[in-house]
Design an enzyme around this catalytic site. Sequence first.
Site, PDB file in Angstrom:
ATOM      1  N   HIS A   6     -53.070 -62.918  10.273  1.00 18.40           N
ATOM      2  CA  HIS A   6     -51.877 -62.933   9.434  1.00 18.40           C
ATOM      3  C   HIS A   6     -51.019 -64.091   9.916  1.00 18.40           C
ATOM      4  O   HIS A   6     -50.622 -64.136  11.085  1.00 18.40           O
ATOM      5  CB  HIS A   6     -51.114 -61.610   9.582  1.00 18.40           C
ATOM      6  CG  HIS A   6     -49.747 -61.655   8.983  1.00 18.40           C
ATOM      7  ND1 HIS A   6     -49.489 -61.237   7.709  1.00 18.40           N
ATOM      8  CD2 HIS A   6     -48.563 -62.078   9.493  1.00 18.40           C
ATOM      9  CE1 HIS A   6     -48.201 -61.395   7.452  1.00 18.40           C
ATOM     10  NE2 HIS A   6     -47.621 -61.909   8.520  1.00 18.40           N
ATOM     11  N   LEU A   7     -50.749 -65.034   9.031  1.00 19.31           N
ATOM     12  CA  LEU A   7     -49.889 -66.175   9.347  1.00 19.31           C
ATOM     13  C   LEU A   7     -48.785 -66.214   8.312  1.00 19.31           C
ATOM     14  O   LEU A   7     -49.045 -66.211   7.119  1.00 19.31           O
ATOM     15  CB  LEU A   7     -50.688 -67.482   9.304  1.00 19.31           C
ATOM     16  CG  LEU A   7     -51.888 -67.560  10.250  1.00 19.31           C
ATOM     17  CD1 LEU A   7     -52.692 -68.818   9.981  1.00 19.31           C
ATOM     18  CD2 LEU A   7     -51.413 -67.516  11.693  1.00 19.31           C
ATOM     19  N   GLY A   8     -47.573 -66.227   8.759  1.00 16.34           N
ATOM     20  CA  GLY A   8     -46.456 -66.233   7.827  1.00 16.34           C
ATOM     21  C   GLY A   8     -45.205 -65.802   8.550  1.00 16.34           C
ATOM     22  O   GLY A   8     -44.793 -66.443   9.492  1.00 16.34           O
ATOM     23  N   ASP A  59     -45.656 -50.179   8.453  1.00 15.75           N
ATOM     24  CA  ASP A  59     -46.542 -51.308   8.702  1.00 15.75           C
ATOM     25  C   ASP A  59     -47.532 -51.036   9.834  1.00 15.75           C
ATOM     26  O   ASP A  59     -48.546 -51.693   9.938  1.00 15.75           O
ATOM     27  CB  ASP A  59     -45.692 -52.538   9.026  1.00 15.75           C
ATOM     28  CG  ASP A  59     -46.461 -53.834   8.916  1.00 15.75           C
ATOM     29  OD1 ASP A  59     -47.214 -53.994   7.940  1.00 15.75           O
ATOM     30  OD2 ASP A  59     -46.314 -54.673   9.814  1.00 15.75           O
ATOM     31  N   GLY A 111     -44.421 -64.251  10.984  1.00 16.51           N
ATOM     32  CA  GLY A 111     -44.999 -63.759  12.221  1.00 16.51           C
ATOM     33  C   GLY A 111     -46.498 -64.008  12.172  1.00 16.51           C
ATOM     34  O   GLY A 111     -47.055 -64.302  11.119  1.00 16.51           O
TER      35      GLY A 111
END
Length: 109
Positions: free
Chosen positions: A81-83, A21, A85
């Site tokens: 990025h929302l989710g 990642d 984290g």
Amino acid sequence: MTVLDTARDLLPDVPHAVCFDTVFHSGLPAGAREYAVPAGWRDAYGLRRYGFHGLSHAWALARTAQLLGRRPQQQHLVMVHLGGGCSACAVREGRRVDKAMGSTPLEVW
């Protein structure tokens, strides 16, 4: 022994894959990558900012380019990025120039 080795030992008949990642953020410029600590510490201990949610950011960059009918290299974006984290990533001409996470998910700009 690595996590992958352990998984292979425990589940030998299941295919395994590893997706790093942090690779999306590997080409960051020095100012976004380096901590303000003595260079000797960075060299001796491998201290650097890595970044997280790279797979999500890579997908978002490619998908945004597709939706806009442009190449990723033509994009100037701030992606969030929302989710599982949250993180943000700044992109200029398709290249990562900064991000909101470093060595841990708790680090921010």
